[in-house]
Design a protein around this motif. Structure first.
Motif, PDB file in Angstrom:
ATOM      1  N   ALA A  97       0.838  -1.203   0.000  1.00  0.00           N
ATOM      2  CA  ALA A  97       0.000   0.000   0.000  1.00  0.00           C
ATOM      3  C   ALA A  97       0.871   1.251   0.000  1.00  0.00           C
ATOM      4  O   ALA A  97       0.669   2.177  -0.797  1.00  0.00           O
ATOM      5  CB  ALA A  97      -0.923  -0.003   1.218  1.00  0.00           C
ATOM      6  N   VAL A  98       1.852   1.276   0.894  1.00  0.00           N
ATOM      7  CA  VAL A  98       2.720   2.459   0.964  1.00  0.00           C
ATOM      8  C   VAL A  98       3.520   2.602  -0.319  1.00  0.00           C
ATOM      9  O   VAL A  98       3.624   3.684  -0.894  1.00  0.00           O
ATOM     10  CB  VAL A  98       3.680   2.356   2.179  1.00  0.00           C
ATOM     11  CG1 VAL A  98       4.799   3.390   2.054  1.00  0.00           C
ATOM     12  CG2 VAL A  98       2.929   2.574   3.475  1.00  0.00           C
ATOM     13  N   ALA A  99       4.064   1.486  -0.791  1.00  0.00           N
ATOM     14  CA  ALA A  99       4.916   1.563  -1.985  1.00  0.00           C
ATOM     15  C   ALA A  99       4.146   2.167  -3.157  1.00  0.00           C
ATOM     16  O   ALA A  99       4.602   3.105  -3.798  1.00  0.00           O
ATOM     17  CB  ALA A  99       5.430   0.174  -2.345  1.00  0.00           C
ATOM     18  N   LYS A 100       2.972   1.631  -3.427  1.00  0.00           N
ATOM     19  CA  LYS A 100       2.213   2.133  -4.583  1.00  0.00           C
ATOM     20  C   LYS A 100       1.738   3.558  -4.374  1.00  0.00           C
ATOM     21  O   LYS A 100       1.817   4.390  -5.272  1.00  0.00           O
ATOM     22  CB  LYS A 100       0.994   1.222  -4.845  1.00  0.00           C
ATOM     23  CG  LYS A 100       1.334  -0.225  -5.103  1.00  0.00           C
ATOM     24  CD  LYS A 100       1.615  -0.475  -6.556  1.00  0.00           C
ATOM     25  CE  LYS A 100       2.027  -1.926  -6.771  1.00  0.00           C
ATOM     26  NZ  LYS A 100       2.415  -2.212  -8.141  1.00  0.00           N
ATOM     27  N   SER A 101       1.233   3.848  -3.176  1.00  0.00           N
ATOM     28  CA  SER A 101       0.655   5.191  -3.000  1.00  0.00           C
ATOM     29  C   SER A 101       1.736   6.258  -2.999  1.00  0.00           C
ATOM     30  O   SER A 101       1.528   7.362  -3.496  1.00  0.00           O
ATOM     31  CB  SER A 101      -0.172   5.262  -1.713  1.00  0.00           C
ATOM     32  OG  SER A 101       0.658   5.020  -0.603  1.00  0.00           O
ATOM     33  N   VAL A 102       2.916   5.939  -2.465  1.00  0.00           N
ATOM     34  CA  VAL A 102       3.979   6.942  -2.456  1.00  0.00           C
ATOM     35  C   VAL A 102       4.510   7.197  -3.866  1.00  0.00           C
ATOM     36  O   VAL A 102       4.602   8.340  -4.317  1.00  0.00           O
ATOM     37  CB  VAL A 102       5.137   6.523  -1.516  1.00  0.00           C
ATOM     38  CG1 VAL A 102       6.403   7.311  -1.835  1.00  0.00           C
ATOM     39  CG2 VAL A 102       4.748   6.750  -0.071  1.00  0.00           C
ATOM     40  N   THR A 103       4.844   6.116  -4.588  1.00  0.00           N
ATOM     41  CA  THR A 103       5.476   6.332  -5.892  1.00  0.00           C
ATOM     42  C   THR A 103       4.499   6.884  -6.916  1.00  0.00           C
ATOM     43  O   THR A 103       4.864   7.721  -7.732  1.00  0.00           O
ATOM     44  CB  THR A 103       6.083   5.037  -6.450  1.00  0.00           C
ATOM     45  OG1 THR A 103       5.075   4.020  -6.405  1.00  0.00           O
ATOM     46  CG2 THR A 103       7.286   4.615  -5.654  1.00  0.00           C
ATOM     47  N   ARG A 104       3.259   6.425  -6.851  1.00  0.00           N
ATOM     48  CA  ARG A 104       2.317   6.899  -7.861  1.00  0.00           C
ATOM     49  C   ARG A 104       1.732   8.260  -7.518  1.00  0.00           C
ATOM     50  O   ARG A 104       1.339   9.009  -8.403  1.00  0.00           O
ATOM     51  CB  ARG A 104       1.150   5.932  -7.979  1.00  0.00           C
ATOM     52  CG  ARG A 104       1.486   4.644  -8.651  1.00  0.00           C
ATOM     53  CD  ARG A 104       0.212   3.871  -8.831  1.00  0.00           C
ATOM     54  NE  ARG A 104       0.452   2.509  -9.249  1.00  0.00           N
ATOM     55  CZ  ARG A 104      -0.526   1.634  -9.477  1.00  0.00           C
ATOM     56  NH1 ARG A 104      -1.781   2.004  -9.282  1.00  0.00           N
ATOM     57  NH2 ARG A 104      -0.245   0.424  -9.872  1.00  0.00           N
ATOM     58  N   GLU A 105       1.613   8.564  -6.254  1.00  0.00           N
ATOM     59  CA  GLU A 105       0.808   9.709  -5.852  1.00  0.00           C
ATOM     60  C   GLU A 105       1.525  10.687  -4.939  1.00  0.00           C
ATOM     61  O   GLU A 105       1.860  11.780  -5.340  1.00  0.00           O
ATOM     62  CB  GLU A 105      -0.450   9.157  -5.163  1.00  0.00           C
ATOM     63  CG  GLU A 105      -1.510  10.181  -4.911  1.00  0.00           C
ATOM     64  CD  GLU A 105      -2.033  10.786  -6.184  1.00  0.00           C
ATOM     65  OE1 GLU A 105      -2.430  10.032  -7.086  1.00  0.00           O
ATOM     66  OE2 GLU A 105      -2.012  12.016  -6.292  1.00  0.00           O
ATOM     67  N   PHE A 106       1.763  10.258  -3.724  1.00  0.00           N
ATOM     68  CA  PHE A 106       2.154  11.222  -2.707  1.00  0.00           C
ATOM     69  C   PHE A 106       3.522  11.838  -2.921  1.00  0.00           C
ATOM     70  O   PHE A 106       3.730  13.004  -2.622  1.00  0.00           O
ATOM     71  CB  PHE A 106       2.094  10.585  -1.312  1.00  0.00           C
ATOM     72  CG  PHE A 106       0.697  10.397  -0.828  1.00  0.00           C
ATOM     73  CD1 PHE A 106       0.135   9.144  -0.755  1.00  0.00           C
ATOM     74  CD2 PHE A 106      -0.063  11.498  -0.478  1.00  0.00           C
ATOM     75  CE1 PHE A 106      -1.168   8.978  -0.322  1.00  0.00           C
ATOM     76  CE2 PHE A 106      -1.365  11.336  -0.051  1.00  0.00           C
ATOM     77  CZ  PHE A 106      -1.924  10.076   0.034  1.00  0.00           C
ATOM     78  N   GLY A 107       4.454  11.047  -3.400  1.00  0.00           N
ATOM     79  CA  GLY A 107       5.790  11.599  -3.620  1.00  0.00           C
ATOM     80  C   GLY A 107       5.723  12.811  -4.522  1.00  0.00           C
ATOM     81  O   GLY A 107       6.166  13.919  -4.180  1.00  0.00           O
ATOM     82  N   ALA A 108       5.095  12.609  -5.713  1.00  0.00           N
ATOM     83  CA  ALA A 108       5.012  13.691  -6.684  1.00  0.00           C
ATOM     84  C   ALA A 108       4.175  14.846  -6.145  1.00  0.00           C
ATOM     85  O   ALA A 108       4.549  16.013  -6.276  1.00  0.00           O
ATOM     86  CB  ALA A 108       4.423  13.177  -7.996  1.00  0.00           C
ATOM     87  N   LEU A 109       3.036  14.529  -5.529  1.00  0.00           N
ATOM     88  CA  LEU A 109       2.105  15.580  -5.113  1.00  0.00           C
ATOM     89  C   LEU A 109       2.705  16.459  -4.025  1.00  0.00           C
ATOM     90  O   LEU A 109       2.708  17.684  -4.110  1.00  0.00           O
ATOM     91  CB  LEU A 109       0.808  14.932  -4.615  1.00  0.00           C
ATOM     92  CG  LEU A 109      -0.328  15.882  -4.276  1.00  0.00           C
ATOM     93  CD1 LEU A 109      -0.791  16.618  -5.507  1.00  0.00           C
ATOM     94  CD2 LEU A 109      -1.486  15.114  -3.657  1.00  0.00           C
TER      95      LEU A 109
END
Lengths: 265, 272
Positions: A97-109
């Motif tokens: 969950a963390v891996a996908k949400s960070v790389t796809r979403e939160f990191g960039a945002l």
């Protein structure tokens, strides 16, 4: 009849000015890229020194705050996911969950929002106050194109630095989540990270980085256009700076949603 | 890229039937004048006469709605990027507030045109910029930032930057604005020296009468967007034109008040 036509007229005016704004930003984007690539042909080369200076301000100077914020977000995500997943006894899924949400979403945002607040506002303030004190006119009459001198280095620097900062933020956030979650899951942080790496696909990373390129363009164009449009002295500069940050964040979030929709169908 | 070689007596600036609008308001109407080499031309006019707009058009910062502006033989309304650049290398501008780039020191400001337009080495650039700072009596101040300078020093630094490329044509926007009379007089002397020693053609936009009469060869008077007259100092001083005499003698304008309209403005509920 006036009571009816007046609101229509103001809607019309607002629409025209919004379209003008988009056109102006588009033209600035085209001109900045043109000057960066071919400026040397018409006597307006983009100076490497200016580019490096912008890269330092946008990227290197932002490292401390991006590190702190990404670490915090990573820990926060760990907390939330473990809490939510424990209802199903599925805490171990926190890794994916963390891996996908960070790389796809939160990191960039989150990185884009931080950079919009730091560098987007700085661009608007700098160009805006130069506008007010006739420094832009002075540059133009010296034969130095203001777009080439001010906007092009900022755009290229942002296009390079924001994706790099995003990748850095992704890493730090995952480390943050690892540090928190490892104890709950009874694994070492290293094991957590190894599992993260095995679960991540390159598509996840590319989603985030593609978004970073779009966010970079938005932040720069909004900063530059609000700066060039400043009128009215110090208060105008203050207004432009605020506008730049607020507009950047709004456009970033909307673009993020549009991207997420299309990339995950 | 060279500007077309003109003969030595061709006017450096030619303005023909220039019109300028700001939205729906006409700012300049049928403006015609020309400036010859080696001349000091003062453009005088009251507030709202269109002086700043005219200057912006002369500098190519705004394209004329109609009419032509020719600088050094080039029609700047229709010039290509390279032609415009060639013209801009030969003009220098000193803006009203100096317009020094506040992120750089005085020396770096003066070096800027050299760094952008020439391929000279660092040493030569440094010497040339210090030379020009000496000309304006700012020798030794190159490491100060613009925020550390007084008003007169800012103007002189801006002038040094304007002349660093040895331009043929120099523009001054309100050189005396915000300066005390002594510093203002020193600046006037500097302008005269530049013309005599370096054979520059100089256009000064101002409303300071004393400076104008001291330095001008020819005066162009602008009022409400139109040229009232262009002539030598004595011709302007002795003109029959009332508006010009008002300007010269600092006579306030007569404002006629219609009693009914005045009462209406005071008392009605909503402004019209």
């Amino acid at each position: 009849m006036n009571a009816l036509t007046r609101p229509l007229a103001s809607i019309g005016r607002a629409t025209v000015s919004a379209v003008e704004g988009v056109g102006y930003a588009g033209m600035l984007l085209f001109e900045s890229l043109y000057f960066a690539a071919l400026g040397w042909r018409t006597g307006q080369p983009m100076r490497p020194r200016a580019l490096l200076e912008q890269m330092r301000q946008i990227g290197v100077d932002a490292l401390p705050i991006v590190t702190m914020m990404s670490l915090t977000i990573g820990v926060m995500l760990g907390i939330q996911f473990i809490a939510a997943l424990s209802d199903f006894g599925a805490q171990s899924q926190v890794v994916v969950a963390v891996a996908k949400s960070v790389t796809r979403e939160f990191g960039a945002l989150i990185t884009a929002i931080i950079v919009a607040g730091r560098s987007g506002s700085a661009l608007a303030a700098r160009i805006g106050s130069m506008n007010v004190s006739q420094e832009i006119d002075a540059l133009a009459s010296m034969g130095i194109e203001p777009v080439r001198y001010l906007a092009a280095p900022a755009l290229i620097a942002m296009l390079v630095m924001l994706p790099v900062l995003t990748m850095f933020a992704d890493t730090v956030a995952i480390v943050g989540a690892a540090l928190y979650s490892a104890s709950s899951l009874n694994v070492t942080p290293t094991a957590y990270i190894m599992e993260t790496l095995s679960l991540l696909s390159s598509g996840d990373l590319w989603q985030g980085i593609a978004k970073a390129f779009v966010f970079a363009t938005l932040i720069t164009l909004i900063g530059v256009t609000t700066g060039f449009a400043v009128t009215g002295g110090a208060e105008g500069v203050g207004r432009a700076t605020t506008r730049s940050v607020v507009l950047s964040i709004c456009y970033i979030i909307v673009a993020d949603m549009i991207f997420s929709f299309f990339l995950n169908r | 890229m060279n500007v077309p070689a003109a003969n030595a007596t061709a006017p450096l600036i030619e303005v023909e039937k220039l019109e300028a609008w700001y939205g729906r308001r006409r700012i300049l109407q049928g403006v015609d004048f020309s400036v010859n080499p080696g001349e000091i031309r003062v453009i005088m006019g009251g507030s709202g006469s269109g002086k700043s707009t005219l200057l912006r058009h002369l500098l190519g910062l705004q394209k004329p709605r109609s009419g032509t502006v020719r600088l050094l033989g080039v029609d700047i309304g229709n010039a290509s990027e390279l032609e415009m650049l060639a013209v801009r290398r030969q003009i220098g501008v000193s803006f009203q507030g100096g317009a020094l780039l506040t992120s750089m020191s005085v020396g770096e400001n003066v070096c800027l045109p050299l760094r952008e337009h020439t391929k000279l080495d660092e040493n030569t650039i440094r010497i040339m910029s210090r030379l020009k700072l000496e000309v304006v009596n700012l020798g030794g101040f190159q490491d100060l930032m613009p925020s550390q300078l007084s008003g007169g020093m800012i103007k002189r630094a801006a002038l040094a930057r304007a002349i660093v490329m040895d331009p043929k044509l120099l523009f001054f926007d309100e050189p005396s604005a915000g300066l005390d009379p002594v510093v203002s007089a020193e600046l006037d002397e500097l302008i005269l020296r530049l013309r005599d020693a370096l054979r520059m053609t100089i256009v000064v936009v101002t409303h300071e009468l004393e400076s104008a009469f001291k330095i001008a060869d020819t005066i162009t008077v602008l009022d409400q967007g139109q040229i009232m007259m262009t002539g030598k100092i004595d011709d302007v001083r002795n003109t029959d034109n009332e508006r010009i005499q008002d300007l010269l003698n600092r006579r306030p304008r007569e404002i006629h008040v219609d009693a009914d309209a005045y009462l209406k403005r005071l008392t009605e509920e909503q402004a019209a």
